[in-house]
Design a protein around this motif. Structure first.
Motif: not given
Ligand code: NFS
Length: 679
Positions: A197-220
Motif C-alpha cells: 500500500p502506498q502509505p507503507l511505501q512512503d513510510k519505508w522511504k521516509k525512514h530509509g529502509v527500502e531494500p536494495r538488492a537482496i544479497d546486499r542486505e544480507v551482506v550488509d
C-alpha cells in the motif's frame, strides 16, 4: 537393519532421560511413535530436549562471539535496574549492541534461507524461459501476466498503431531476467516494494529502509555486525528492517510467485494429514525440506504408469507420497499430497519402519535423521549441493533442473526397489485427519466474494459489521521446548471462538490440519456466532491454510487487497489483523516477524525472544518501533495469554477505525423488519 548401528544408538538412548510422550505432544500419533521409539531404544528430539537445557545466557541474546577476545557473556543479573547498566564486553560492546547484533544475524540467516530458495526457483524459471529445461512448463500464464508489471515488463506492445498482446515466452524471459537481477542489482530498490500500500511505501522511504538488492542486505548485516562496526542498536534494527523487507517483499514473495507461474497457483483441495497417511502395502516416499522444484517432479514421476507398474511388480499396491515441513505444504497445496507431519515428526516418520525413502533438500532437516535411518531400511537421500550429510548410509543424488524428471525417477525407483527390504518392525499409527488446504489471495476473494462479486468487499464488510472480529495469522514452526502442537491449537481454538478468522502457513498449518481445524465443519464446532455464520454461508473453514512459510507473502498480499477493495483502512497497520508464531524455533521466523512488524502488523511470538538480556533494545522492538511502521513485537508464555493479547490488539484497531460498536449491532430478521415497518 544394521544391528551394530542400532546397538550403538540404543546404548546411547538407554543412558539418557526419556520424554514423557503425553507431555511432549498433544497428538496421539506422535505420542504413540515417541513411545515406540523408546521401546526400540532410538532417541528422538523429544528425548534430547529432556537432556539438554538451553544456555541461560544465549537465551537472553547477550553472548557475543564475533571476535576471539570473547565470547563475552553479559547475562542480566538480579541487581540490574538498580543503577546504570555497566555491563560491557572487552571492546566495550553493551548488552544492547550484542543482543541487536545477534538478532540481526538471525534476520540475515532467515532472509538468506527464504531468498536463496527464491533464487533457486528464479534460476529454474530462467532456464524454462530460455527453453533449456524441458521438464517444467509455464502452468499459470495468468500469474505471469499479473506479476510482469511489478518488474516493469510490458504485457502488450504497439504494432501498427494497435495494442496487441506480447508472446508469453517473451514476457517470461524478460520477467525471469529481471527477477534474477533483484538479488544483485547494483542500484535502485526492490521492484516488488510497489506492491505494498502506498502509505507503507512512503513510510519505508521516509525512514530509509527500502531494500536494495537482496544479497546486499544480507551482506550488509553480516558486515555491520562484525567486530567494531555498528554500535547503535537502533541503527542495527534499521538494517534488520531493510533485510527482512528484502525477504517478505522480495525473495520469499518471488519464490511464491514464480512457483505459482511454473507449478500453478494453489486452489482449495481436500487431503489428509498425519503419520497415518503412510500405507503398509504401498511404497512410502516422504519428501522433506523446502524447495518444491524437485518435489514437483517426484509427484509427477510417482504418478507415471512406468513407476506405478514397477511398484506393483515388487508387490506393492502403489506409491504413497507424503510431505514433511514446507516442501510438504507445497505439494499439498498444489496436488493434495498429504503431509505426514510437522517438523517435530520427521524422525517418527522413519521409526514407523514403513518409510522406503526420505528425500530431503534444504532447511529444517534434522542431522539425526541419518542415525534413525540406520536402524531401518529407509533410504535417506540428500539432493541439494549445499545440504549433504556426512554419515555413510546417506545417498546423495544431486538434483539438476536440466534433467529433473530423470533425477526424480531415479529416486522413486530407488524407493520402490527398497520396498522389499522392510523389516518386521513396521508400525504406522492409524491416525490421520481430513483437511482442506491451498487457499490464496484469489481463492479468498472467490470464496468470500462469490462468482458475481469476486472482491474483497465481502471480507471487508464482514469485518466492518463485526461478524468477523479481525484476522489472525498463526504461522511457524514446532519447538521441542514446548508441547508439540498445543500452543498452536489452543490459540487457534480461542481465536475462532472469538470470531477471529485465522490464516495459517508452515508447520502451524500442518498442525491445524492434524487437529481438525481445516474443514468447513470446524466452524459449527468451535467458532463464535459471527465467524460461524460467515463460514457456513460461504462453505470455508474458519482456519485457512495458505501454504508454506514463503507463502506468508500471500497473507501480506491478501491484506493489501483488503485495502484496494476500499474500507476504513488505508494501510496495513489500520487493519484489525495480527500475526503470531506460537511455537517458533527457526531464524526464518525472526526474519518473518521483522518484516511483518515493519509492514505495520503487531506480531507475537510464543515462549521467548533472545533479547531479554537487553531491556532497552527489547523495549525498542516491543514499543518504540511501532511509531515508525505501525507494528511491534510481543511475546506470550501461554496460548490463552497470546489469544488475549491478539484479541486486545484487534479490538484496539477496531476502536481506532470506529467500528468497535458494530459488534453490538443486532442483525434483523424478516420479523424484526416487519415490526419496524409497522411502527
Ligand atoms: Ni517455516 Fe518451513 Fe516448519 Fe518452521 Fe521449518 S518447515 S519454512 S521454519 S519448522 S514452519
Amino acid at each position: 537393519m544394521a544391528e551394530e548401528a542400532k546397538e550403538k544408538v540404543v546404548k546411547v538412548a538407554k543412558e539418557k532421560k526419556l520424554a514423557d510422550p503425553v507431555a511432549a505432544s498433544i497428538d496421539l500419533a506422535t505420542q504413540i511413535m515417541i513411545k515406540r521409539a523408546q521401546e526400540l531404544g532410538i532417541d528422538t528430539v523429544f528425548d534430547r530436549a529432556e537432556n539438554m537445557k538451553p544456555c541461560n545466557i544465549g537465551i537472553q541474546g547477550t553472548c557475543c562471539k564475533v571476535c576471539a577476545m570473547g565470547p563475552c557473556r553479559l547475562p542480566l543479573t538480579k541487581s540490574a535496574g538498580d543503577g546504570p547498566d555497566e555491563r560491557k564486553g572487552l571492546c566495550g560492546a553493551t548488552a544492547n549492541t550484542i543482543a541487536a547484533r545477534n538478532f540481526a544475524r538471525m534476520v540475515a540467516a532467515g532472509t538468506s534461507a527464504h531468498s536463496d530458495h527464491g533464487r533457486t526457483v528464479a534460476e529454474v524459471f530462467l532456464s524454462v524461459a530460455r527453453k533449456e529445461s524441458h521438464d517444467y512448463k509455464i502452468k499459470d500464464p495468468l500469474r505471469l501476466l499479473q506479476i510482469a508489471p511489478c518488474f516493469d515488463v510490458a504485457t502488450t506492445v504497439e504494432v501498427d498503431g494497435q495494442t496487441v498482446d506480447r508472446e508469453i515466452d517473451e514476457i517470461a524471459l524478460e520477467v525471469a531476467e529481471k527477477a534474477i537481477a533483484e538479488w544483485g542489482k547494483p542500484e535502485g530498490t526492490l521492484s516488488y516494494l510497489k506492491r505494498a500500500p502506498q502509505p507503507l511505501q512512503d513510510k519505508w522511504k521516509k525512514h530509509g529502509v527500502e531494500p536494495r538488492a537482496i544479497d546486499r542486505e544480507v551482506v550488509d548485516i553480516m558486515h555491520r555486525t562484525t567486530m567494531g562496526v555498528d554500535q547503535d542498536y537502533k541503527n542495527i534494527v534499521k538494517q534488520c528492517t531493510r533485510a527482512s523487507l528484502a525477504d517478505g517483499w522480495g525473495g520469499a514473495m518471488m519464490a511464491t510467485d514464480l512457483q505459482d507461474v511454473m507449478f500453478g497457483r494453489p486452489t482449495p483441495i481436500q487431503s489428509e494429514v498425519n503419520l497415518g497417511i503412510m500405507k503398509q502395502d504401498h511404497v512410502n516416499i516422504l519428501i522433506h525440506g523446502h524447495e518444491p522444484v524437485l518435489s514437483e517432479m517426484i509427484v509427477a514421476a510417482s504418478q507415471s504408469k512406468e513407476m506405478i507398474d514397477h511398484a506393483k511388480s515388487v508387490g506393492a499396491k502403489g506409491i504413497q507420497l507424503g510431505g514433511i515441513c514446507c516442501t510438504g505444504n507445497e505439494i499439498l497445496q498444489r496436488h493434495g499430497v498429504p503431509p505426514a507431519g510437522t517438523f517435530l515428526q520427521q524422525e517418527l516418520a522413519i521409526i514407523t519402519g514403513a518409510c522406503d525413502a526420505m528425500v530431503v533438500d534444504v532447511q529444517c532437516v534434522f542431522q539425526n535423521l541419518a542415525n534413525v535411518a540406520k536402524c531401518f531400511h529407509t533410504k535417506l537421500i540428500t539432493t541439494h549441493p549445499m545440504a549433504k550429510m556426512e554419515q555413510e548410509n546417506v545417498i546423495h543424488i544431486e538434483f539438476d533442473e536440466h534433467h529433473a524428471m530423470e533425477d526424480a525417477k531415479r529416486i522413486v525407483r530407488m524407493a520402490i526397489d527398497n520396498f522389499k527390504n522392510r523389516g518386521a518392525e513396521v508400525m504406522i499409527p492409524k491416525i490421520k485427519s481430513t483437511q482442506i488446504a491451498g487457499f490464496g489471495v484469489e481463492s479468498i476473494e472467490y470464496h468470500l466474494g462469490g462468482t458475481f462479486r469476486g472482491s474483497y468487499y465481502t471480507l471487508n464488510d464482514n469485518i466492518i459489521n463485526g461478524r468477523i472480529r479481525g484476522l489472525g495469522a498463526v504461522v511457524g514452526c514446532n519447538n521441542a521446548r514446548t508441547q508439540h502442537n498445543n500452543f498452536h491449537i489452543t490459540l487457534v481454538k480461542e481465536l475462532i471462538k472469538n470470531d477471529v478468522l485465522v490464516l495459517t502457513t508452515g508447520c502451524a498449518g500442518i498442525a491445524c490440519g492434524m487437529h481438525g481445524m481445516l474443514t468447513p465443519e470446524t466452524a459449527g464446532v468451535y467458532c463464535g456466532p459471527g465467524l460461524k455464520e460467515v463460514c457456513e454461508t460461504v462453505g470455508i473453514p474458519p482456519v485457512l491454510h495458505l501454504g508454506s512459510c514463503v507463502d506468508n507473502t500471500r497473507i501480506l498480499l491478501a491484506a493489501t487487497e483488503m485495502i484496494k477493495a476500499g474500507g476504513p483502512w488505508k494501510d496495513l497497520c489500520d487493519i484489525p489483523a495480527v500475526g503470531a508464531a506460537p511455537e517458533w524455533m527457526s531464524e526464518k521466523a525472526i526474519a518473518i516477524g521483522q518484516y511483518v512488524v515493519s509492514s505495520g502488523i503487531y506480531t507475537i511470538f510464543g515462549g521467548y525472544l533472545p533479547i531479554d538480556g537487553a531491556p532497552e533494545f527489547r523495549n525498542y522492538l516491543f514499543n518504540e518501533i511501532e511509531k515508525l511502521y505501525g507494528g511491534r513485537w510481543d511475546v506470550a508464555e501461554t496460548p490463552i495469554e497470546m489469544a488475549q493479547k491478539m484479541i486486545a490488539q484487534i479490538d484496539k484497531k477496531r476502536k481506532e477505525l470506529g467500528i468497535d460498536k458494530a459488534r453490538d449491532r443486532v442483525l434483523m430478521d424478516m420479523a424484526d423488519r416487519q415490526k419496524l415497518e409497522a411502527m
